[in-house]
Design a protein around this motif. Structure first.
Motif, mmCIF file in Angstrom:
data_model
loop_
_atom_site.group_PDB
_atom_site.id
_atom_site.type_symbol
_atom_site.label_atom_id
_atom_site.label_comp_id
_atom_site.label_asym_id
_atom_site.label_seq_id
_atom_site.Cartn_x
_atom_site.Cartn_y
_atom_site.Cartn_z
ATOM 1 N N VAL A 195 0.839 -1.201 0.000
ATOM 2 C CA VAL A 195 0.000 0.000 0.000
ATOM 3 C C VAL A 195 0.878 1.256 0.000
ATOM 4 C CG1 VAL A 195 -1.618 1.347 1.395
ATOM 5 C CG2 VAL A 195 -2.008 -1.090 1.037
ATOM 6 N N PHE A 196 1.956 1.231 0.802
ATOM 7 C CA PHE A 196 2.865 2.375 0.886
ATOM 8 C C PHE A 196 3.488 2.689 -0.477
ATOM 9 C CE2 PHE A 196 7.179 4.034 1.512
ATOM 10 C CZ PHE A 196 6.903 5.183 2.231
ATOM 11 N N ILE A 197 3.856 1.642 -1.231
ATOM 12 C CA ILE A 197 4.505 1.842 -2.530
ATOM 13 C C ILE A 197 3.488 2.163 -3.618
ATOM 14 C CG2 ILE A 197 5.860 0.701 -4.336
ATOM 15 C CD1 ILE A 197 7.248 -0.899 -2.141
ATOM 16 N N ALA A 198 2.388 1.440 -3.634
ATOM 17 C CA ALA A 198 1.424 1.576 -4.732
ATOM 18 C C ALA A 198 0.543 2.813 -4.602
ATOM 19 C CB ALA A 198 0.546 0.325 -4.804
ATOM 20 N N PHE A 199 0.261 3.238 -3.378
ATOM 21 C CA PHE A 199 -0.663 4.361 -3.180
ATOM 22 C C PHE A 199 -0.041 5.421 -2.269
ATOM 23 C CE2 PHE A 199 -3.401 0.501 -3.584
ATOM 24 C CZ PHE A 199 -3.882 0.775 -4.864
ATOM 25 N N PRO A 200 0.938 6.161 -2.762
ATOM 26 C CA PRO A 200 1.545 7.212 -1.934
ATOM 27 C C PRO A 200 0.536 8.309 -1.612
ATOM 28 C CG PRO A 200 2.250 7.426 -4.216
ATOM 29 C CD PRO A 200 1.505 6.126 -4.119
ATOM 30 N N GLN A 201 0.804 9.025 -0.546
ATOM 31 C CA GLN A 201 -0.117 10.082 -0.136
ATOM 32 C C GLN A 201 -0.213 11.145 -1.222
ATOM 33 O OE1 GLN A 201 0.889 11.965 3.530
ATOM 34 N NE2 GLN A 201 -1.019 13.122 3.660
ATOM 35 N N PRO A 202 -1.420 11.488 -1.654
ATOM 36 C CA PRO A 202 -1.573 12.467 -2.743
ATOM 37 C C PRO A 202 -1.371 13.884 -2.233
ATOM 38 C CG PRO A 202 -3.717 11.823 -1.926
ATOM 39 C CD PRO A 202 -2.719 10.973 -1.178
ATOM 40 N N PRO A 203 -1.023 14.801 -3.123
ATOM 41 C CA PRO A 203 -0.963 16.209 -2.718
ATOM 42 C C PRO A 203 -2.357 16.737 -2.413
ATOM 43 C CG PRO A 203 -0.723 16.021 -5.093
ATOM 44 C CD PRO A 203 -0.706 14.619 -4.546
ATOM 45 N N TYR A 204 -2.403 17.832 -1.687
ATOM 46 C CA TYR A 204 -3.689 18.459 -1.373
ATOM 47 C C TYR A 204 -4.376 18.885 -2.666
ATOM 48 C CZ TYR A 204 -6.998 21.953 0.332
ATOM 49 O OH TYR A 204 -8.129 22.683 0.582
ATOM 50 N N GLN A 205 -5.664 18.571 -2.789
ATOM 51 C CA GLN A 205 -6.388 18.825 -4.034
ATOM 52 C C GLN A 205 -7.598 19.730 -3.841
ATOM 53 O OE1 GLN A 205 -7.072 14.665 -5.014
ATOM 54 N NE2 GLN A 205 -5.383 14.690 -6.467
ATOM 55 N N GLY A 206 -7.655 20.403 -2.703
ATOM 56 C CA GLY A 206 -8.772 21.297 -2.447
ATOM 57 C C GLY A 206 -8.511 22.697 -2.962
ATOM 58 N N PRO A 207 -9.411 23.640 -2.663
ATOM 59 C CA PRO A 207 -9.256 25.023 -3.126
ATOM 60 C C PRO A 207 -8.017 25.664 -2.516
ATOM 61 C CG PRO A 207 -11.028 24.854 -1.521
ATOM 62 C CD PRO A 207 -10.633 23.461 -1.861
ATOM 63 N N SER A 208 -7.341 26.500 -3.308
ATOM 64 C CA SER A 208 -6.087 27.096 -2.855
ATOM 65 C C SER A 208 -5.760 28.316 -3.701
ATOM 66 C CB SER A 208 -4.952 26.071 -2.967
ATOM 67 O OG SER A 208 -3.695 26.676 -2.756
ATOM 68 N N LYS A 209 -5.020 29.252 -3.094
ATOM 69 C CA LYS A 209 -4.487 30.395 -3.828
ATOM 70 C C LYS A 209 -2.966 30.456 -3.696
ATOM 71 C CE LYS A 209 -8.567 33.378 -3.794
ATOM 72 N NZ LYS A 209 -9.102 34.724 -3.493
ATOM 73 N N ILE A 210 -2.363 29.309 -3.433
ATOM 74 C CA ILE A 210 -0.911 29.227 -3.308
ATOM 75 C C ILE A 210 -0.274 29.305 -4.694
ATOM 76 C CG2 ILE A 210 1.018 27.808 -2.531
ATOM 77 C CD1 ILE A 210 -0.917 26.493 -0.561
ATOM 78 N N ILE A 211 0.765 30.099 -4.822
ATOM 79 C CA ILE A 211 1.484 30.265 -6.089
ATOM 80 C C ILE A 211 2.732 29.382 -6.061
ATOM 81 C CG2 ILE A 211 2.692 31.895 -7.582
ATOM 82 C CD1 ILE A 211 0.904 34.087 -6.277
ATOM 83 N N TRP A 212 2.907 28.578 -7.086
ATOM 84 C CA TRP A 212 4.080 27.709 -7.189
ATOM 85 C C TRP A 212 5.216 28.493 -7.837
ATOM 86 C CZ3 TRP A 212 3.926 21.856 -7.409
ATOM 87 C CH2 TRP A 212 2.848 21.364 -6.677
ATOM 88 N N LEU A 213 6.405 28.396 -7.253
ATOM 89 C CA LEU A 213 7.570 29.125 -7.745
ATOM 90 C C LEU A 213 8.607 28.162 -8.302
ATOM 91 C CD1 LEU A 213 8.114 31.535 -4.696
ATOM 92 C CD2 LEU A 213 6.826 32.026 -6.797
ATOM 93 N N ASP A 214 9.385 28.659 -9.264
ATOM 94 C CA ASP A 214 10.582 27.933 -9.654
ATOM 95 C C ASP A 214 11.778 28.621 -9.000
ATOM 96 O OD1 ASP A 214 11.222 30.179 -11.172
ATOM 97 O OD2 ASP A 214 10.519 29.307 -13.055
ATOM 98 N N ALA A 215 12.989 28.093 -9.224
ATOM 99 C CA ALA A 215 14.164 28.604 -8.520
ATOM 100 C C ALA A 215 14.463 30.057 -8.874
ATOM 101 C CB ALA A 215 15.379 27.726 -8.840
#
Length: 329
Positions: free
Chosen positions: A113-133
């Motif tokens: 289960v640990f290998i086949a089904f890793p914890q998914p990222p949060y998929q709810g509403p959000s206003k977080i901005i993803w940055l690159d380096a």
């Protein structure tokens, strides 16, 4: 995505089923374990476990974390339970098997289960901005707000060359994609299940930026995503923004970690790290620094509960951006 859909992800379903293995086994093959006399005889084990579990439940910051915590504790209890009855032989398919096979089978199922089904990222509403380096450097280096700093960040940013397959969609009030041609001006543009990105020209270092330094393999980072998402919706202002960078997903991740003195060791307590910036200068940080020595090298950090109240208190989110915050810029 609704809460029900998020909790029906295979990761949570598989872990709940696995957690129920030992209780179900006992109820099916030893129904007498539910008798009041048996429960009373084992109360010295049950009550401390229930107290510890209740403390962890009260500390959970999201439904996903609650399910994960409860499932983990019950899985540990189930493993102990199968080990405790390992001397009992198991009857299966008309044959008698060693009781240790139950322990091994449970451990194998847990690993699968640990290998086949890793914890998914949060998929709810959000206003977080993803940055690159490059964007991170632009926002966290003093004196980068001029045209030269912006041109450099634009030139280094990979956003201009991202694959067109990462289509940006707009969600309706139920967090479902709008049909082509529909417009909902009040909602956040999201990408890749809640991912929101901005071009460098839209990033203003003169604003307040609360940036989360994460690693995708870190369970605390995964569980904290829901808290940061709620803060990004509740406290975002015209001059206050929430952003994140996953240091294990960018080539410069090790340099970023070294620059901000964030340990990426498997046993680290630094993840996630939140730092508040304005004009490229760090103003506040979680976890808190506990001391410095000559030269400014950080001696260590003190842990925090990763709750919304901790974030709101540390960064004065109720007052941030209003000119009433207590720290100087």
């Amino acid at each position: 995505m609704s809460l029900a859909k998020r909790l029906l992800h295979p990761h949570y379903v598989a872990n709940v089923v696995l957690a129920a293995a030992y209780p179900a086994y006992q109820i099916i093959f030893h129904p007498e374990c539910l008798s009041s006399s048996n429960i009373a005889a084992n109360s010295r084990y049950i009550l401390p476990g229930m107290v510890l579990l209740s403390i962890k439940i009260r500390g959970s910051q999201s439904a996903e974390e609650l399910v994960s915590v409860v499932a983990l504790y019950i899985k540990v209890y189930s493993l102990y339970g199968f080990w405790a009855i390992a001397q009992e032989r198991a009857a299966l398919l008309g044959m008698s098997w060693s009781g240790w096979w139950r322990v091994l089978l449970f451990l194998f199922a847990w690993l699968a289960v640990f290998i086949a089904f890793p914890q998914p990222p949060y998929q709810g509403p959000s206003k977080i901005i993803w940055l690159d380096a490059a964007q991170l450097e632009y926002l966290t280096t003093p004196g980068q707000s001029g045209s030269k700093g912006k041109e450099r960040a634009v030139g280094d940013s990979g956003l201009r060359n991202r694959s067109s397959s990462a289509k940006i969609v707009e969600l309706d009030e139920n967090e479902e994609p709008l049909e082509d041609g529909e417009v909902d001006r009040g909602k956040t543009y999201t990408q890749d299940q809640g991912r929101k990105e901005k071009a460098v020209s839209e990033l203003d270092p003169n604003h307040y930026w609360i940036i989360a330094f994460n690693a995708t393999w870190s369970s605390p980072c995964r569980l904290f995503e829901a808290v940061l998402a709620r803060c990004s919706i509740k406290y975002e202002k015209k001059n206050v923004h929430f952003a994140k960078i996953d240091m294990d997903l960018v080539p410069e991740g090790d340099q970023i970690a070294n620059r901000f003195k964030i340990s990426l060791a498997a046993t680290t307590l630094d993840l996630p790290t939140l730092i508040l910036f304005k004009n490229g200068r760090p103003l506040k940080q979680l976890p808190l620094k506990v001391g410095t020595k000559v030269g400014g090298e950080v001696l260590g950090k003190v842990g925090w509960d990763r709750s919304e109240s901790s974030v709101a208190h540390a960064f004065e989110l109720d007052k941030l951006g209003s000119g009433k915050e207590s720290f100087a810029v």
